[in-house]
Design a protein around this motif. Sequence first.
Motif, short mmCIF file in Angstrom:
data_model
loop_
_atom_site.label_atom_id
_atom_site.label_comp_id
_atom_site.label_asym_id
_atom_site.label_seq_id
_atom_site.Cartn_x
_atom_site.Cartn_y
_atom_site.Cartn_z
N ALA A 98 -7.77 -1.05 -4.70
CA ALA A 98 -7.32 -1.78 -3.47
C ALA A 98 -6.95 -3.42 -4.20
N THR A 134 -5.13 4.76 -6.08
CA THR A 134 -4.20 3.51 -5.75
C THR A 134 -5.89 2.52 -6.05
N ALA A 184 0.26 -0.53 0.18
CA ALA A 184 0.01 0.02 0.16
C ALA A 184 1.11 1.12 0.10
N VAL A 214 -0.58 2.45 7.37
CA VAL A 214 0.44 3.16 6.42
C VAL A 214 1.47 3.88 6.42
N LYS A 235 -10.55 1.24 2.71
CA LYS A 235 -9.28 1.26 1.90
C LYS A 235 -8.69 2.92 3.32
N LEU A 295 -7.44 1.50 5.91
CA LEU A 295 -5.88 0.86 5.23
C LEU A 295 -4.75 2.24 5.70
N VAL A 334 -3.58 -3.29 -4.52
CA VAL A 334 -2.29 -3.92 -3.40
C VAL A 334 -2.36 -4.57 -2.98
#
Lengths: 228, 228, 228, 228
Positions: free
Chosen positions: A47, A45, A33, A75, A68, A71, A50
């Motif tokens: 999912a 981006t 990610a 990150v 997302k 996530l 990733v």
Amino acid sequence: MPTLPTLCDIASSARAKRERRKDARPGELLAAALELFVEKGFAATRAEEVAKLAGVSKGTLFLYFSSKEELFKAVVRENISGRFSEWSAELETFEGNSADLLRYCMTAWWERVGSTKASGISKLMMSEAGNFPELAAFYQEEVVKPGNDLIRRVLQRGVDSGEFRQLNVEYGVYLLLAPMMFLALWRHSLGPCVAGNGELDPIAYLNTHIDNLLLGLTVRTPAAPNAS
Amino acid sequence: MPTLPTLCDIASSARAKRERRKDARPGELLAAALELFVEKGFAATRAEEVAKLAGVSKGTLFLYFSSKEELFKAVVRENISGRFSEWSAELETFEGNSADLLRYCMTAWWERVGSTKASGISKLMMSEAGNFPELAAFYQEEVVKPGNDLIRRVLQRGVDSGEFRQLNVEYGVYLLLAPMMFLALWRHSLGPCVAGNGELDPIAYLNTHIDNLLLGLTVRTPAAPNAS
Amino acid sequence: MPTLPTLCDIASSARAKRERRKDARPGELLAAALELFVEKGFAATRAEEVAKLAGVSKGTLFLYFSSKEELFKAVVRENISGRFSEWSAELETFEGNSADLLRYCMTAWWERVGSTKASGISKLMMSEAGNFPELAAFYQEEVVKPGNDLIRRVLQRGVDSGEFRQLNVEYGVYLLLAPMMFLALWRHSLGPCVAGNGELDPIAYLNTHIDNLLLGLTVRTPAAPNAS
Amino acid sequence: MPTLPTLCDIASSARAKRERRKDARPGELLAAALELFVEKGFAATRAEEVAKLAGVSKGTLFLYFSSKEELFKAVVRENISGRFSEWSAELETFEGNSADLLRYCMTAWWERVGSTKASGISKLMMSEAGNFPELAAFYQEEVVKPGNDLIRRVLQRGVDSGEFRQLNVEYGVYLLLAPMMFLALWRHSLGPCVAGNGELDPIAYLNTHIDNLLLGLTVRTPAAPNAS
DNA sequence: CATGAATGAGCTTTCATTCAT
DNA sequence: GATGAATGAAAGCTCATTCAT
């Protein structure tokens, strides 16, 4: 007496392997990610990309991160490890004048952060701060403040030793910060668009800044009229 | 003596009112678009929202701007690139030394761009450049290049007149640009998160930069050692 | 003795059922698309309708066909161009005189294409060619050219063997093509309007064409004046 | 005593001119619509384009035709004037053998219909019959039937005079019709897509058809073995 | 009557998220 | 736990139609 592995053995070994992988999953997903968020931004981006880069299926991603957005938060949090204590120690033990220290700081930043993927995090935060206010506050606390403190101490060192002129270090911080941040952001946004002609050489860019910064900061003794 | 409006008057007034609305539409749409693009980003702003904020329907937006990208370009032209010629003229006719010109430039930028919503555009481009290459190219051509040219001319003026030291103006441009861009980006990203405590005063921030910039740039005559 | 299904059996059956559905999807979608394209035209058929008729959601359609145009191309391949090689082989291995071959070709066309929904595709292309140049080019390449080639070979066979008179086969192709195409078009446009009274019997229609065609083409030996 | 025109006079003269134009409007709109419908099809023709080509505003079009569909119906009805009586008379007075008559008919059709915009109507009807069933029925009655009658009489003439072989004229009609209709449709659909290479020469195409048609139809006397 | 600015339903396509297997 | 087929809510853009002027 050797025994053939029972079904149960096989299952448990499979389970063991799976659990080992399971533990690694979040890290692999976060790495993937980071890579993609930095390269393409949060919204662009997908999912599935990733997941694919992490070597798992789309569904698995949502097993570990409920959305997302979660996530993304993970990150950023993951990649804001404080290397500040290490840097703080370096600063403390640096031997040499403050001009050299300042130069060393900015050069080291470039080598360890600016030129690496880590600088992508700064760009991400700038871009997405509006959509993730909690995250922005977190970043503010965990990165911006400690970072500013570090820079402030460099400046204060020079002022205290008489090498640098008197100045409001609270704002002086940005004399160092702005050039570095601009460079990081530029390299992850418009910079790549002019690749080829008129591209920015980071080293020359930084040196131009450092040189002028020090010319402005350094107290020149009247006896030795600016020999620089 | 008051006169009744003639038939002709009525007709023309009717037309006039209609045309006044038509003439006003693009401006209203551009204002709405600037507001939303800056607040939410280009991709995250839906065309319908812009229309609604401007008080018209989705379809009307596309009556005036053939696509969302064209709308963005128009916003940029309206708020930035359309004003370069005026700024260029100011620069040409400025009377005074180059230090004052530089100071004037950065202050004027703050008043006309930095402190307004227009500064959000810079942040916008930094965030979205990667995903909208065509917009990035447009911005590069219409804003970055002319903007850099303007700054370069300020520096060159000082160097040519002997007020500023010799320096590579190509990179010197960023001595001015980086502080301004960082301010714009900060105010539209992480800045709002620290509202209240430890907030950045833009004027003090800019003056700190300008002061140190000029200390670094200005040639000091050996006879009168740093009189600053 | 019946055995309980093993774990493995269950797993594979589960997968099998899923895969069977996955394998069936494209076919179901193609059937639905053919139905609707023929009934309403390409432009007037909404992707969602196709999906619904195939019993899936809008999104699923695009899982199997990347765009509406690709869906159309797949329909054409499935129903026409994918079958040319088979027809070509039949032509190659046909034993009998060329008159019989010609008669066989046109009859087979009716049975396999003309009388089926696939004949609607010809009508479709005629209607929409102007608005979808890419589809028209595709159709030209994948259907018209190979189809004409096939017919040309039938004619050439007859000419080479002396059964048919000398003629420009390039244009002779249309002696077969026009009747078939007219029938296809008629049945999908004005034909249905006269259902009941004065309707066209396709077999009688085709036989009339074939008979006259062969009367015109076939070389009659002077010794046995028109024995037909 | 000369009088200045009163307001009322002016108004009435303006009214007169306007009414004259008003009478012409529908015709101008129909002409424009024919042009565009034929060129681009019904769905792909925008109401605004029709209005512009007719030199009026979009609103005006809807003043005369309550919807785009009504406009289409009017276009087709307008352009299906029966030139059939004229052709019928020509047929009646034709002096010469029936082969020549048949040849003359098909050639004349090409010159007067096939090669002109009028053939676009046929293509339109084929394309849109499904969407305008009433119109299709109307076309069927006003064009298809009379047209078929005409052709039937040509064939019957030949059969009655012994020039043509016995045949079911009901279906024989299509021996002439299919080639002509295919040509008309081809030229308005896929034909333009192969412009340049492999394009169809209408005259050669028609002659190929006519020649073979007559070879098939004409009774050859055993005494004179096919000298053709 | 004539205009053309304004509308908004409708279309294709994308993608985060779900859930049967 | 893991999968990936399926979903359906959006979003950008078009254009027939309306209606204030």
